[in-house]
Design an enzyme around this catalytic site. Structure first.
Site, short mmCIF file in Angstrom:
data_model
loop_
_atom_site.label_atom_id
_atom_site.label_comp_id
_atom_site.label_asym_id
_atom_site.label_seq_id
_atom_site.Cartn_x
_atom_site.Cartn_y
_atom_site.Cartn_z
N ARG A 1 -10.10 48.89 -31.11
CA ARG A 1 -10.13 50.26 -30.60
C ARG A 1 -9.51 50.37 -29.22
O ARG A 1 -9.01 51.43 -28.84
CB ARG A 1 -11.57 50.76 -30.56
CG ARG A 1 -12.22 50.94 -31.93
CD ARG A 1 -13.68 51.33 -31.80
NE ARG A 1 -14.45 50.29 -31.10
CZ ARG A 1 -15.67 50.45 -30.64
NH1 ARG A 1 -16.29 51.62 -30.79
NH2 ARG A 1 -16.31 49.45 -30.04
N ASP B 1 -10.25 52.42 -35.41
CA ASP B 1 -11.67 52.08 -35.50
C ASP B 1 -11.99 51.83 -36.96
O ASP B 1 -11.81 52.72 -37.80
CB ASP B 1 -12.50 53.24 -34.95
CG ASP B 1 -13.99 52.93 -34.88
OD1 ASP B 1 -14.44 51.96 -35.52
OD2 ASP B 1 -14.71 53.67 -34.18
N VAL B 2 -12.47 50.63 -37.30
CA VAL B 2 -12.73 50.30 -38.71
C VAL B 2 -13.80 51.22 -39.31
O VAL B 2 -13.92 51.31 -40.54
CB VAL B 2 -13.16 48.82 -38.89
CG1 VAL B 2 -12.06 47.88 -38.44
CG2 VAL B 2 -14.48 48.53 -38.17
N SER C 1 -22.89 35.83 -41.02
CA SER C 1 -23.75 35.29 -39.98
C SER C 1 -24.91 34.53 -40.62
O SER C 1 -25.30 34.84 -41.75
CB SER C 1 -24.31 36.41 -39.10
OG SER C 1 -25.32 35.94 -38.22
N TYR D 1 -29.39 44.68 -38.44
CA TYR D 1 -28.28 43.75 -38.22
C TYR D 1 -28.32 42.66 -39.28
O TYR D 1 -27.29 42.34 -39.90
CB TYR D 1 -28.34 43.12 -36.83
CG TYR D 1 -27.28 42.05 -36.66
CD1 TYR D 1 -25.92 42.40 -36.60
CD2 TYR D 1 -27.62 40.70 -36.62
CE1 TYR D 1 -24.94 41.42 -36.50
CE2 TYR D 1 -26.65 39.72 -36.52
CZ TYR D 1 -25.31 40.09 -36.45
OH TYR D 1 -24.34 39.12 -36.36
N LYS E 1 -25.48 41.77 -42.41
CA LYS E 1 -24.85 40.47 -42.66
C LYS E 1 -25.23 39.90 -44.03
O LYS E 1 -24.46 39.14 -44.63
CB LYS E 1 -25.18 39.49 -41.54
CG LYS E 1 -24.52 39.87 -40.21
CD LYS E 1 -23.00 39.98 -40.35
CE LYS E 1 -22.31 40.32 -39.04
NZ LYS E 1 -20.84 40.39 -39.17
N PRO F 1 -21.39 32.13 -38.72
CA PRO F 1 -21.70 31.47 -37.44
C PRO F 1 -23.16 31.67 -37.04
O PRO F 1 -23.81 32.64 -37.41
CB PRO F 1 -20.79 32.18 -36.44
CG PRO F 1 -19.83 33.00 -37.26
CD PRO F 1 -20.55 33.30 -38.53
#
Length: 253
Positions: free
Chosen positions: A34, A60-61, A140, A153, A157, A183
């Site tokens: 962005r 912006d996705v 994640s 969140y 993921k 990760p």
């Protein structure tokens, strides 16, 4: 290698590290984010240092219209995308479920889930037409292990993990590889964003152990993307030595 590599979220962290890693190998890069001023700075740096070509895709996705308008307007030579790295993502807030912000939830789901879907859907016709390609999604360890105050969140993921598996199955017929990179603790702008710019609070997240860096993850992604055509790593989990999974992390070992 002279491939075309499209990376979302390249203005910092893992995305920027990926752009540098693939450019160093001779790949041409499409960089997205962005903050257009950062993209321009990165483009100039990569082209000067590695003598490759860089295309800026500033959108912006979260915006379906921006995603499709920009990608569909790529010059023809940039439509031969060999590798898509869906890196754009974020965490906002770390609050108990009943105290969390609906706006934070909306932004995380729009970015981490819908953004990945929009970009993948826009790029896939280019890969399907050539019967080849590789989509690498940034998941994640939080997608496997739900931790306190992680709620939405973690859910976003988990969605990335399931979507990656679904892609891998559905895109077999087109010989398209799909890899989910998971990760653990990586020290980037991630925690600063999560805590609304509170750098002191963000720094405490990484005290007492040596976290991963964006470069560590970029090296793993590059490895997955550089294997023979008949080899696909479907899922790869990467953590610091001090971290076992999304919950267990020992400090001051």
């Amino acid at each position: 290698m002279n491939r075309v590599v499209f990376i979302t979220g390249t203005t910092s962290g893992i995305g920027k590290a990926c752009a540098e890693k693939f450019a160093a190998a001779g790949d041409n890069i499409i960089i997205n984010g962005r903050r257009e001023e950062r993209l321009i700075e990165l483009k100039l740096s990569l082209e000067s240092q590695y003598k490759i070509e860089v295309l800026i895709a500033a959108f912006d996705v979260q915006s379906k219209k921006e995603v499709f308008d920009c990608i569909n307007s790529f010059p023809d030579k940039w439509k031969s995308v060999d590798i898509l790295i869906n890196n754009a993502g974020l965490a906002l807030g770390r609050d108990f479920f009943d105290e969390a912000s609906l706006d934070d939830w909306d932004t995380m789901l729009q970015t981490n889930v819908n953004g990945l879907l929009y970009v993948s859907k826009a790029i896939l016709p280019f890969m399907v037409a050539r019967n080849q390609g590789h989509i690498i999604n940034l998941g994640s360890v939080a997608g496997d292990d739900v931790y306190e105050k992680g709620n939405v969140y973690c859910a976003s993921k988990t969605a990335v993990e399931v979507i990656s598996r679904a892609m891998r199955i559905d895109l077999l017929q087109h010989s398209i590889k799909v890899t989910n990179i998971k990760p653990g603790a990586v020290e980037t702008e991630f925690s600063t964003v999560r805590f609304n710019g509170d750098s002191a609070k963000a720094a405490k997240v990484y005290e007492g152990f040596t976290p991963l860096t964006g470069t560590d993850i970029a090296q793993a992604i590059f490895y997955c993307a550089s294997l023979p055509a008949n080899v696909c790593i479907n899922e790869l989990e990467i953590t610091p030595v001090a971290q076992a999974n999304g919950i267990f992390l020992l400090k001051n070992l």
